[in-house]
Motif scaffolding. Sequence first.
Motif, PDB file in Angstrom:
ATOM      1  N   ARG A   1      -7.393  32.681 -27.261  1.00  0.00           N
ATOM      2  CA  ARG A   1      -7.071  31.280 -27.007  1.00  0.00           C
ATOM      3  C   ARG A   1      -5.684  31.197 -26.382  1.00  0.00           C
ATOM      4  O   ARG A   1      -4.912  32.151 -26.435  1.00  0.00           O
ATOM      5  CB  ARG A   1      -7.128  30.489 -28.308  1.00  0.00           C
ATOM      6  CG  ARG A   1      -8.477  30.580 -29.019  1.00  0.00           C
ATOM      7  CD  ARG A   1      -8.420  30.040 -30.431  1.00  0.00           C
ATOM      8  NE  ARG A   1      -9.680  30.222 -31.130  1.00  0.00           N
ATOM      9  CZ  ARG A   1     -10.028  31.335 -31.784  1.00  0.00           C
ATOM     10  NH1 ARG A   1      -9.179  32.362 -31.817  1.00  0.00           N
ATOM     11  NH2 ARG A   1     -11.199  31.427 -32.379  1.00  0.00           N
ATOM     12  N   THR A   2      -5.348  30.056 -25.837  1.00  0.00           N
ATOM     13  CA  THR A   2      -4.081  29.884 -25.139  1.00  0.00           C
ATOM     14  C   THR A   2      -2.940  29.680 -26.124  1.00  0.00           C
ATOM     15  O   THR A   2      -3.084  28.961 -27.117  1.00  0.00           O
ATOM     16  CB  THR A   2      -4.163  28.679 -24.182  1.00  0.00           C
ATOM     17  OG1 THR A   2      -5.173  28.967 -23.189  1.00  0.00           O
ATOM     18  CG2 THR A   2      -2.837  28.406 -23.498  1.00  0.00           C
ATOM     19  N   LEU A   3      -1.815  30.311 -25.835  1.00  0.00           N
ATOM     20  CA  LEU A   3      -0.591  30.125 -26.604  1.00  0.00           C
ATOM     21  C   LEU A   3       0.372  29.308 -25.743  1.00  0.00           C
ATOM     22  O   LEU A   3       0.721  29.709 -24.632  1.00  0.00           O
ATOM     23  CB  LEU A   3       0.023  31.473 -26.971  1.00  0.00           C
ATOM     24  CG  LEU A   3       1.308  31.462 -27.811  1.00  0.00           C
ATOM     25  CD1 LEU A   3       1.127  30.660 -29.088  1.00  0.00           C
ATOM     26  CD2 LEU A   3       1.751  32.877 -28.132  1.00  0.00           C
ATOM     27  N   THR A   4       0.791  28.147 -26.261  1.00  0.00           N
ATOM     28  CA  THR A   4       1.610  27.197 -25.499  1.00  0.00           C
ATOM     29  C   THR A   4       2.971  27.019 -26.147  1.00  0.00           C
ATOM     30  O   THR A   4       3.071  26.938 -27.378  1.00  0.00           O
ATOM     31  CB  THR A   4       0.898  25.836 -25.404  1.00  0.00           C
ATOM     32  OG1 THR A   4      -0.318  25.992 -24.673  1.00  0.00           O
ATOM     33  CG2 THR A   4       1.766  24.800 -24.712  1.00  0.00           C
ATOM     34  N   PHE A   5       4.003  26.946 -25.321  1.00  0.00           N
ATOM     35  CA  PHE A   5       5.374  26.689 -25.777  1.00  0.00           C
ATOM     36  C   PHE A   5       5.864  25.424 -25.072  1.00  0.00           C
ATOM     37  O   PHE A   5       5.796  25.333 -23.842  1.00  0.00           O
ATOM     38  CB  PHE A   5       6.283  27.866 -25.423  1.00  0.00           C
ATOM     39  CG  PHE A   5       5.796  29.190 -25.941  1.00  0.00           C
ATOM     40  CD1 PHE A   5       6.159  29.650 -27.197  1.00  0.00           C
ATOM     41  CD2 PHE A   5       4.959  29.985 -25.166  1.00  0.00           C
ATOM     42  CE1 PHE A   5       5.706  30.872 -27.676  1.00  0.00           C
ATOM     43  CE2 PHE A   5       4.501  31.209 -25.625  1.00  0.00           C
ATOM     44  CZ  PHE A   5       4.874  31.654 -26.889  1.00  0.00           C
ATOM     45  N   LEU A   6       6.373  24.478 -25.833  1.00  0.00           N
ATOM     46  CA  LEU A   6       6.784  23.183 -25.287  1.00  0.00           C
ATOM     47  C   LEU A   6       8.210  22.871 -25.717  1.00  0.00           C
ATOM     48  O   LEU A   6       8.552  22.977 -26.895  1.00  0.00           O
ATOM     49  CB  LEU A   6       5.827  22.094 -25.771  1.00  0.00           C
ATOM     50  CG  LEU A   6       6.023  20.654 -25.288  1.00  0.00           C
ATOM     51  CD1 LEU A   6       4.688  19.907 -25.306  1.00  0.00           C
ATOM     52  CD2 LEU A   6       7.029  19.879 -26.140  1.00  0.00           C
ATOM     53  N   TRP A   7       9.031  22.473 -24.739  1.00  0.00           N
ATOM     54  CA  TRP A   7      10.402  22.055 -25.024  1.00  0.00           C
ATOM     55  C   TRP A   7      10.626  20.684 -24.402  1.00  0.00           C
ATOM     56  O   TRP A   7      10.311  20.466 -23.223  1.00  0.00           O
ATOM     57  CB  TRP A   7      11.410  23.027 -24.415  1.00  0.00           C
ATOM     58  CG  TRP A   7      11.348  24.432 -24.899  1.00  0.00           C
ATOM     59  CD1 TRP A   7      12.068  24.976 -25.927  1.00  0.00           C
ATOM     60  CD2 TRP A   7      10.570  25.516 -24.363  1.00  0.00           C
ATOM     61  NE1 TRP A   7      11.792  26.314 -26.061  1.00  0.00           N
ATOM     62  CE2 TRP A   7      10.867  26.680 -25.113  1.00  0.00           C
ATOM     63  CE3 TRP A   7       9.658  25.614 -23.315  1.00  0.00           C
ATOM     64  CZ2 TRP A   7      10.291  27.905 -24.858  1.00  0.00           C
ATOM     65  CZ3 TRP A   7       9.059  26.840 -23.049  1.00  0.00           C
ATOM     66  CH2 TRP A   7       9.377  27.968 -23.819  1.00  0.00           C
TER      67      TRP A   7
ATOM     68  N   ILE B   1       0.414  31.036 -22.159  1.00  0.00           N
ATOM     69  CA  ILE B   1      -0.232  32.340 -21.999  1.00  0.00           C
ATOM     70  C   ILE B   1      -1.721  32.064 -22.183  1.00  0.00           C
ATOM     71  O   ILE B   1      -2.185  31.791 -23.294  1.00  0.00           O
ATOM     72  CB  ILE B   1       0.273  33.364 -23.039  1.00  0.00           C
ATOM     73  CG1 ILE B   1       1.788  33.520 -22.937  1.00  0.00           C
ATOM     74  CG2 ILE B   1      -0.429  34.704 -22.851  1.00  0.00           C
ATOM     75  CD1 ILE B   1       2.374  34.485 -23.945  1.00  0.00           C
ATOM     76  N   LYS B   2      -2.451  32.088 -21.087  1.00  0.00           N
ATOM     77  CA  LYS B   2      -3.835  31.607 -21.087  1.00  0.00           C
ATOM     78  C   LYS B   2      -4.761  32.539 -21.859  1.00  0.00           C
ATOM     79  O   LYS B   2      -4.735  33.765 -21.685  1.00  0.00           O
ATOM     80  CB  LYS B   2      -4.332  31.434 -19.656  1.00  0.00           C
ATOM     81  CG  LYS B   2      -5.714  30.824 -19.556  1.00  0.00           C
ATOM     82  CD  LYS B   2      -6.033  30.263 -18.177  1.00  0.00           C
ATOM     83  CE  LYS B   2      -5.888  31.274 -17.089  1.00  0.00           C
ATOM     84  NZ  LYS B   2      -6.324  30.714 -15.776  1.00  0.00           N
ATOM     85  N   GLY B   3      -5.587  31.953 -22.703  1.00  0.00           N
ATOM     86  CA  GLY B   3      -6.554  32.728 -23.473  1.00  0.00           C
ATOM     87  C   GLY B   3      -7.657  33.287 -22.600  1.00  0.00           C
ATOM     88  O   GLY B   3      -8.059  32.685 -21.607  1.00  0.00           O
ATOM     89  N   SER B   4      -8.167  34.454 -22.995  1.00  0.00           N
ATOM     90  CA  SER B   4      -9.174  35.146 -22.178  1.00  0.00           C
ATOM     91  C   SER B   4     -10.588  34.655 -22.441  1.00  0.00           C
ATOM     92  O   SER B   4     -11.457  34.747 -21.569  1.00  0.00           O
ATOM     93  CB  SER B   4      -9.104  36.648 -22.444  1.00  0.00           C
ATOM     94  OG  SER B   4      -9.356  36.928 -23.818  1.00  0.00           O
ATOM     95  N   GLU B   5     -10.852  34.121 -23.640  1.00  0.00           N
ATOM     96  CA  GLU B   5     -12.214  33.708 -23.984  1.00  0.00           C
ATOM     97  C   GLU B   5     -12.359  32.197 -24.089  1.00  0.00           C
ATOM     98  O   GLU B   5     -13.330  31.619 -23.615  1.00  0.00           O
ATOM     99  CB  GLU B   5     -12.647  34.372 -25.304  1.00  0.00           C
ATOM    100  CG  GLU B   5     -12.746  35.880 -25.230  1.00  0.00           C
ATOM    101  CD  GLU B   5     -13.219  36.484 -26.533  1.00  0.00           C
ATOM    102  OE1 GLU B   5     -13.717  35.731 -27.408  1.00  0.00           O
ATOM    103  OE2 GLU B   5     -13.100  37.720 -26.691  1.00  0.00           O
ATOM    104  N   ASN B   6     -11.397  31.561 -24.769  1.00  0.00           N
ATOM    105  CA  ASN B   6     -11.448  30.105 -24.976  1.00  0.00           C
ATOM    106  C   ASN B   6     -10.127  29.490 -24.540  1.00  0.00           C
ATOM    107  O   ASN B   6      -9.353  29.011 -25.367  1.00  0.00           O
ATOM    108  CB  ASN B   6     -11.719  29.788 -26.450  1.00  0.00           C
ATOM    109  CG  ASN B   6     -12.966  30.452 -26.975  1.00  0.00           C
ATOM    110  OD1 ASN B   6     -14.068  30.226 -26.466  1.00  0.00           O
ATOM    111  ND2 ASN B   6     -12.821  31.287 -27.999  1.00  0.00           N
ATOM    112  N   PRO B   7      -9.842  29.470 -23.237  1.00  0.00           N
ATOM    113  CA  PRO B   7      -8.522  29.023 -22.774  1.00  0.00           C
ATOM    114  C   PRO B   7      -8.221  27.554 -23.065  1.00  0.00           C
ATOM    115  O   PRO B   7      -7.054  27.165 -23.116  1.00  0.00           O
ATOM    116  CB  PRO B   7      -8.579  29.279 -21.265  1.00  0.00           C
ATOM    117  CG  PRO B   7     -10.028  29.314 -20.930  1.00  0.00           C
ATOM    118  CD  PRO B   7     -10.704  29.898 -22.122  1.00  0.00           C
TER     119      PRO B   7
END
Length: 572
Positions: free
Chosen positions: A312-318, A261-267
Amino acid sequence: MSKKIIFLLVLTITFFSCKQNNEITSQEYFNIVNQELTGDLAYETTAFIEKYWRVVGNTGFNKSVYRIAEQLEKDGYVLEENATKNDVLTYRIETRPLERPTWESVDATVTINGEEQPLLSHDTNRNMIALNSYSTDEEGDTAEVVYIEDIKKLAETDVKGKIVFAETHPGRIFKTAVTDGGAIGIITYNNPSYLQPEKNTTSIQFRSIPLDSVSKAWGIVMSFEAKERLKSSLSKGKTTLNVKVETKIYPSEELTIVADIKGSENPSERLVFSAHIQEPGANDNASGVGATLEMASVAAKLFKDGRFKPKRTLTFLWGDEIVSTRRYVQEDSIRVKGIKWGISLDMVGEDTEKTGGTFLIEKMPDPSAIWTRGNDKHTEWGGRPLKVEDMTPHYLNDFVIKKFKEQGRRANWEVNTNPYEGGSDHVPFLRGNIPGVLFWHFTDQFYHTDNDRIDKMSKTTLKNVATGALVSAIELVSSDENTAKQVLQSIQQAAINRLEEEQKQSQIAIENGEGLETQIEIIKTWKDWYVRAASTTNDMVKDTNLIKADIEATQKAISAKAKRVLEALETI
């Protein structure tokens, strides 16, 4: 239109305008996430994945990846190759050839000749085949069992054409027994005591042997019940076993799935959640996969509703445990600079009344991993004693502990911590100098056994863990100077509480004859840890001058408290 209606309209517009500007409070986020995150998707996903014995590249592992992708699509995530620059929710499946073939179990039975009831059957003990075992022919292998009570004597024992039985890890004797000794296979037992094997008599903890394409041998792992039966048979004289094994070993590829989920200010700055797919259990780690997927689902919904706009970006990794996370940290020198927080979910859905475990937050290395005393306790997993130079001061420990304690109060749910021990996906983050913690359960009497199934799971636990994790993430990726100032207040209070507790422990130690010098070192180390942790809040702000005075005030208060504690100890 009446003045009252106009007033209410203006108030409503103002309220939603505030929400649009990321002014939702922590308590409001707890309310929102607790309402939206039910645990249903996490539980359903866990139930799907735990049906498979998962090794990277095999059928169950890959089906799990595509199940995750299917849900992400439903939630509005767009495959990266089809995404436009305006798409905020995206995902990708990374594919890499495996250097070694993958493996999966199909079927197996072990029968003591002359007995009708199998000693072991894959239908009820799916961990009985050691990972990397080859298949027998259809009739199976029939041979005499040689019991090696002292494995030091294995090398001098004639085991050619026989089945070696020993109470140890199969990997420890495979080369000596099979490669060097010519045994046709091995059968072993070594369930640790924390599994309560005399109570859970049918449990088998999964094990592995080397992949040997020359001998193409097999390994069988036993439950306590099977071990006792075999030893009883051996006590009566010569014992012969018929062992039938069916496995698949074939070339494959490694899959890793990543959603953003890409961040709007500091991706380029991000928090990364990591949950590994491989391993055969429900809690370990289908639960982590399921909880992380529901978090990704709810986060997407909140974003689309306008209730979550991450800076900022929220990342999920599997992916594959440690391997996929390590690669994510190491393979892109630019990306790694923006990873600000890493969190691993591993064994997060336990029904603790059944498993006997407790929910734990494994902290980043702090002084409790050097001097473990008072309420700090290592788990049965254990951890090597660390040194002062191994410490990683950061606010993340106390930040997530506070959030999870809040969820604990709301849900009447027990939350505990343990000093750093390692062994999961938080390790690559820490080795990359990225703040990282682990959410997990231990001790678990079904850990790594074939009794770690869906009946040991709790949807409520999945909800609580996922809620605490998601609220923590939302606040971190949306953090600013106001968040930093709140965190500094929490750090100051946590430091004072810790120093007061360490003062009590040091007083007890001195009364028991331990030296003052060591106690002074402990207090100073904790003081230094928290002083340095306070300075890490700089990563929440663009302009560090905005919180410079707050950091200095927090550090001054911590140092003053430590000074008073040291003065009190020196008077004992």
